[in-house]
Design a protein around this motif. Structure first.
Motif: not given
Length: 82
Positions: A21-25, A63-68, A29-32
């Protein structure tokens, strides 16, 4: 003893689902350079360590907000984040 092994397997399954789930989030959000490290054999504190880069401090916060948010939607509460 068998119950303990079953509980450990269930915990690993839950940890793997949280990492997914964290990876997909992060990806959404275009995490690198997203990396998931399986550390369960060397750590008693965590099963997975997730690393990602952002372009700037605002991007990292997003990124952090999306994962949370995604973990909360799935019913998970992360123990630690940095």
């Amino acid at each position: 003893m068998e119950d303990e092994k079953t509980a450990q397997k269930e915990e690993m399954k839950q940890s793997a689902e949280m990492a997914k789930i964290a990876y997909q989030a992060l990806e959404s959000k275009m995490g690198e350079e997203i990396r998931i490290l399986d550390i369960h054999e060397v750590s008693i504190l965590a099963d997975y360590f997730i690393i990602a880069h952002g372009r700037n401090p605002n991007h990292v916060r997003a990124l952090l907000d999306e994962v949370e948010e995604k973990l909360a939607e799935a019913g998970y509460d992360p123990v630690s984040k940095e």
